[in-house]
Scaffold this active site. Sequence first.
Site, PDB file in Angstrom:
ATOM      1  N   GLY A  11       0.840  -1.202   0.000  1.00 26.91           N
ATOM      2  CA  GLY A  11       0.000   0.000   0.000  1.00 26.91           C
ATOM      3  C   GLY A  11       0.869   1.244   0.000  1.00 26.91           C
ATOM      4  O   GLY A  11       0.506   2.287   0.550  1.00 26.91           O
ATOM      5  N   ALA A  12       2.021   1.132  -0.669  1.00 26.37           N
ATOM      6  CA  ALA A  12       3.042   2.187  -0.607  1.00 26.37           C
ATOM      7  C   ALA A  12       2.570   3.515  -1.192  1.00 26.37           C
ATOM      8  O   ALA A  12       3.093   4.572  -0.841  1.00 26.37           O
ATOM      9  CB  ALA A  12       4.307   1.714  -1.321  1.00 26.37           C
ATOM     10  N   ALA A  13       1.573   3.464  -2.079  1.00 27.45           N
ATOM     11  CA  ALA A  13       1.089   4.715  -2.689  1.00 27.45           C
ATOM     12  C   ALA A  13      -0.011   5.364  -1.857  1.00 27.45           C
ATOM     13  O   ALA A  13      -0.512   6.429  -2.208  1.00 27.45           O
ATOM     14  CB  ALA A  13       0.559   4.433  -4.094  1.00 27.45           C
ATOM     15  N   GLN A  15      -2.128   6.744   1.751  1.00 30.88           N
ATOM     16  CA  GLN A  15      -1.948   7.810   2.758  1.00 30.88           C
ATOM     17  C   GLN A  15      -0.939   7.439   3.839  1.00 30.88           C
ATOM     18  O   GLN A  15      -0.074   8.231   4.181  1.00 30.88           O
ATOM     19  CB  GLN A  15      -3.257   7.964   3.513  1.00 30.88           C
ATOM     20  CG  GLN A  15      -4.343   8.771   2.981  1.00 30.88           C
ATOM     21  CD  GLN A  15      -5.113   9.235   4.209  1.00 30.88           C
ATOM     22  OE1 GLN A  15      -4.860  10.352   4.680  1.00 30.88           O
ATOM     23  NE2 GLN A  15      -5.970   8.408   4.767  1.00 30.88           N
ATOM     24  N   ILE A  16      -1.107   6.246   4.410  1.00 30.86           N
ATOM     25  CA  ILE A  16      -0.198   5.842   5.488  1.00 30.86           C
ATOM     26  C   ILE A  16       1.206   5.688   4.912  1.00 30.86           C
ATOM     27  O   ILE A  16       2.191   6.142   5.506  1.00 30.86           O
ATOM     28  CB  ILE A  16      -0.669   4.541   6.177  1.00 30.86           C
ATOM     29  CG1 ILE A  16      -1.988   4.798   6.907  1.00 30.86           C
ATOM     30  CG2 ILE A  16       0.376   4.015   7.155  1.00 30.86           C
ATOM     31  CD1 ILE A  16      -2.612   3.582   7.562  1.00 30.86           C
ATOM     32  N   VAL A 129      -1.129  -3.716   9.291  1.00 30.95           N
ATOM     33  CA  VAL A 129      -1.800  -2.462   9.622  1.00 30.95           C
ATOM     34  C   VAL A 129      -3.177  -2.417   8.935  1.00 30.95           C
ATOM     35  O   VAL A 129      -4.149  -1.919   9.487  1.00 30.95           O
ATOM     36  CB  VAL A 129      -0.936  -1.263   9.156  1.00 30.95           C
ATOM     37  CG1 VAL A 129      -1.655   0.059   9.380  1.00 30.95           C
ATOM     38  CG2 VAL A 129       0.417  -1.270   9.877  1.00 30.95           C
ATOM     39  N   ASN A 131      -6.758  -2.950   7.644  1.00 27.72           N
ATOM     40  CA  ASN A 131      -7.913  -3.476   8.392  1.00 27.72           C
ATOM     41  C   ASN A 131      -8.740  -4.498   7.607  1.00 27.72           C
ATOM     42  O   ASN A 131      -8.780  -4.400   6.395  1.00 27.72           O
ATOM     43  CB  ASN A 131      -8.808  -2.307   8.805  1.00 27.72           C
ATOM     44  CG  ASN A 131      -8.262  -1.631  10.037  1.00 27.72           C
ATOM     45  OD1 ASN A 131      -7.795  -2.282  10.952  1.00 27.72           O
ATOM     46  ND2 ASN A 131      -8.307  -0.301  10.042  1.00 27.72           N
ATOM     47  N   ASP A 159      -4.034   2.374  19.136  1.00 32.48           N
ATOM     48  CA  ASP A 159      -4.978   2.397  20.272  1.00 32.48           C
ATOM     49  C   ASP A 159      -4.219   2.691  21.568  1.00 32.48           C
ATOM     50  O   ASP A 159      -4.676   3.459  22.406  1.00 32.48           O
ATOM     51  CB  ASP A 159      -5.691   1.046  20.379  1.00 32.48           C
ATOM     52  CG  ASP A 159      -6.283   0.620  19.047  1.00 32.48           C
ATOM     53  OD1 ASP A 159      -7.426   0.992  18.772  1.00 32.48           O
ATOM     54  OD2 ASP A 159      -5.584  -0.054  18.263  1.00 32.48           O
ATOM     55  N   HIS A 187      -8.176  -4.555  17.154  1.00 33.23           N
ATOM     56  CA  HIS A 187      -8.077  -3.157  16.737  1.00 33.23           C
ATOM     57  C   HIS A 187      -9.422  -2.752  16.137  1.00 33.23           C
ATOM     58  O   HIS A 187      -9.652  -2.869  14.932  1.00 33.23           O
ATOM     59  CB  HIS A 187      -6.952  -2.956  15.723  1.00 33.23           C
ATOM     60  CG  HIS A 187      -7.041  -1.588  15.086  1.00 33.23           C
ATOM     61  ND1 HIS A 187      -6.843  -0.432  15.792  1.00 33.23           N
ATOM     62  CD2 HIS A 187      -7.358  -1.196  13.840  1.00 33.23           C
ATOM     63  CE1 HIS A 187      -7.031   0.603  15.009  1.00 33.23           C
ATOM     64  NE2 HIS A 187      -7.349   0.175  13.817  1.00 33.23           N
TER      65      HIS A 187
HETATM   66  P1  NAI Z   1      -5.217   4.306   1.315  1.00 27.15           P
HETATM   67  O1  NAI Z   1      -6.492   3.909   0.644  1.00 27.15           O
HETATM   68  O2  NAI Z   1      -4.768   5.714   1.261  1.00 27.15           O
HETATM   69  O3  NAI Z   1      -4.032   3.406   0.745  1.00 27.15           O
HETATM   70  C1  NAI Z   1      -4.134   2.026   0.586  1.00 27.15           C
HETATM   71  C2  NAI Z   1      -3.150   1.623  -0.485  1.00 27.15           C
HETATM   72  O4  NAI Z   1      -3.120   0.206  -0.534  1.00 27.15           O
HETATM   73  C3  NAI Z   1      -3.533   2.113  -1.886  1.00 27.15           C
HETATM   74  O5  NAI Z   1      -2.402   2.682  -2.511  1.00 27.15           O
HETATM   75  C4  NAI Z   1      -3.983   0.831  -2.571  1.00 27.15           C
HETATM   76  O6  NAI Z   1      -3.728   0.857  -3.972  1.00 27.15           O
HETATM   77  C5  NAI Z   1      -3.113  -0.193  -1.875  1.00 27.15           C
HETATM   78  N1  NAI Z   1      -3.590  -1.576  -1.970  1.00 27.15           N
HETATM   79  C6  NAI Z   1      -4.873  -2.034  -1.960  1.00 27.15           C
HETATM   80  N2  NAI Z   1      -4.882  -3.365  -2.114  1.00 27.15           N
HETATM   81  C7  NAI Z   1      -3.589  -3.761  -2.205  1.00 27.15           C
HETATM   82  C8  NAI Z   1      -2.963  -5.015  -2.388  1.00 27.15           C
HETATM   83  N3  NAI Z   1      -3.681  -6.131  -2.537  1.00 27.15           N
HETATM   84  N4  NAI Z   1      -1.612  -5.045  -2.442  1.00 27.15           N
HETATM   85  C9  NAI Z   1      -0.892  -3.934  -2.323  1.00 27.15           C
HETATM   86  N5  NAI Z   1      -1.421  -2.706  -2.172  1.00 27.15           N
HETATM   87  C10 NAI Z   1      -2.767  -2.620  -2.107  1.00 27.15           C
HETATM   88  O7  NAI Z   1      -5.374   3.788   2.819  1.00 27.15           O
HETATM   89  P2  NAI Z   1      -4.512   4.200   4.109  1.00 27.15           P
HETATM   90  O8  NAI Z   1      -5.132   5.377   4.765  1.00 27.15           O
HETATM   91  O9  NAI Z   1      -3.080   4.241   3.750  1.00 27.15           O
HETATM   92  O10 NAI Z   1      -4.823   2.961   5.067  1.00 27.15           O
HETATM   93  C11 NAI Z   1      -4.369   1.663   4.753  1.00 27.15           C
HETATM   94  C12 NAI Z   1      -5.003   0.634   5.668  1.00 27.15           C
HETATM   95  O11 NAI Z   1      -4.628   0.855   7.027  1.00 27.15           O
HETATM   96  C13 NAI Z   1      -6.531   0.645   5.665  1.00 27.15           C
HETATM   97  O12 NAI Z   1      -6.981  -0.710   5.659  1.00 27.15           O
HETATM   98  C14 NAI Z   1      -6.886   1.296   6.988  1.00 27.15           C
HETATM   99  O13 NAI Z   1      -8.163   0.876   7.456  1.00 27.15           O
HETATM  100  C15 NAI Z   1      -5.769   0.739   7.850  1.00 27.15           C
HETATM  101  N6  NAI Z   1      -5.537   1.459   9.122  1.00 27.15           N
HETATM  102  C16 NAI Z   1      -5.183   0.687  10.212  1.00 27.15           C
HETATM  103  C17 NAI Z   1      -4.911   1.269  11.430  1.00 27.15           C
HETATM  104  C18 NAI Z   1      -4.523   0.427  12.618  1.00 27.15           C
HETATM  105  O14 NAI Z   1      -4.377   1.005  13.707  1.00 27.15           O
HETATM  106  N7  NAI Z   1      -4.330  -0.885  12.505  1.00 27.15           N
HETATM  107  C19 NAI Z   1      -5.018   2.736  11.594  1.00 27.15           C
HETATM  108  C20 NAI Z   1      -5.344   3.449  10.401  1.00 27.15           C
HETATM  109  C21 NAI Z   1      -5.597   2.812   9.209  1.00 27.15           C
END
Ligand code: NAI
Length: 326
Positions: A11-13, A15-16, A129, A131, A159, A187
């Site tokens: 998910g390198a592209a 937000q996180i 990370v 979800n 958390d 989580h």
């Molecule tokens: P985002 O939507 O900005 O980025 C997700 C990225 O993952 C996108 O670039 C997407 O193309 C990529 N992706 C999707 N499927 C993929 C796959 N099969 N292989 C490789 N890359 C893939 O989301 P964001 O904000 O970066 O969040 C990522 C995840 O982290 C979400 O599931 C979010 O719910 C979760 N999260 C978990 C937290 C925790 O405390 N455990 C806290 C905050 C977010």
Amino acid sequence: MKAPVRVAVTGAAGQIGYSLLFRIASGEMLGKDQPVILQLLDLPQAQNAVKGVMMELEDCAFPLLAGMVATDDPEVAFKDVQVALLVGARPRSKGMERKDLLAANAEIFTVQGRALNKVADRNVKVLVVGNPANTNAYIAMKSAPDLNPNNFTAMLRLDHNRALSQIAAKTGKAVADIEKLAVWGNHSPTMYADYRYATINGESVKTMINDHEWNRDVFLPTVGKRGAAIIEARGLSSAASAANAAIDHIRDWVLGTNGKWVTMGIPSDGSYGIPQEVMFGYPVTCENGQYKIVEGLEIDEFSRERINFTLAELEEERAGVAHLLG
Ligand code: NAI
């Protein structure tokens, strides 16, 4: 100079990813003397965006960044990695039911678990990370039979950090002085942040706060629903704080906590009555690259209720993906 450590980020592209990669490359995760090679996985349609992030990483001229790879193939991304941060996941789209979300993610984390099993370093440390993080970590672990199951973990550190800052605000004390906080379970809003054993400069936090209603009606809901509150305020989900928690989790696991308690989602060994293998948030200490559950804590009636509640949710998620794991 030490040999570089290969770190995969999926998910390198996203937000996180954008908050995480620069901090890893600057040495905040593995130490200021530890070079890293970043192996970046994202979907085919996100490859251009990953290239843009890599251009920016280049432009930082990080002395510790020894190389980068971008790919949409998990077996390329995970080749010889010693640390894998599985951030990319399938978000819930409009009208999607919980079971469909679980199934879509089960597919992703089965593939990624198998790829780790095949090509990663045999001691790879995995943090999920994306979800639903605990269940995704469980699926990846079950899909990697040749790797040590204890090396698969889920992120509850956000958390934990959220709970620390709420306690600091309530007591008027510094976050850095709070010791012995625990977060149990999933989580999700069902997590149980437990400050019964916490101390500040040796004094009991529970005695200092002395307000069970605040614990039950303010503290736990505030920590549990913090993600939703951030989306409401920011219009976007928490990314910088999630990236920060991921850095904290891996840094402490690799470099140790010096006796300090932190929270990690780990496969249960049966401690505190949690069935074996359930990916559960526990208080742990870390030393020499290993975590150890803090044992011997008394679980009172209120805590047992909360722990059972978050466990029931995890068991339900696990049952929901059982048929996909063969
Ligand atoms: P985002 O939507 O900005 O980025 C997700 C990225 O993952 C996108 O670039 C997407 O193309 C990529 N992706 C999707 N499927 C993929 C796959 N099969 N292989 C490789 N890359 C893939 O989301 P964001 O904000 O970066 O969040 C990522 C995840 O982290 C979400 O599931 C979010 O719910 C979760 N999260 C978990 C937290 C925790 O405390 N455990 C806290 C905050 C977010």
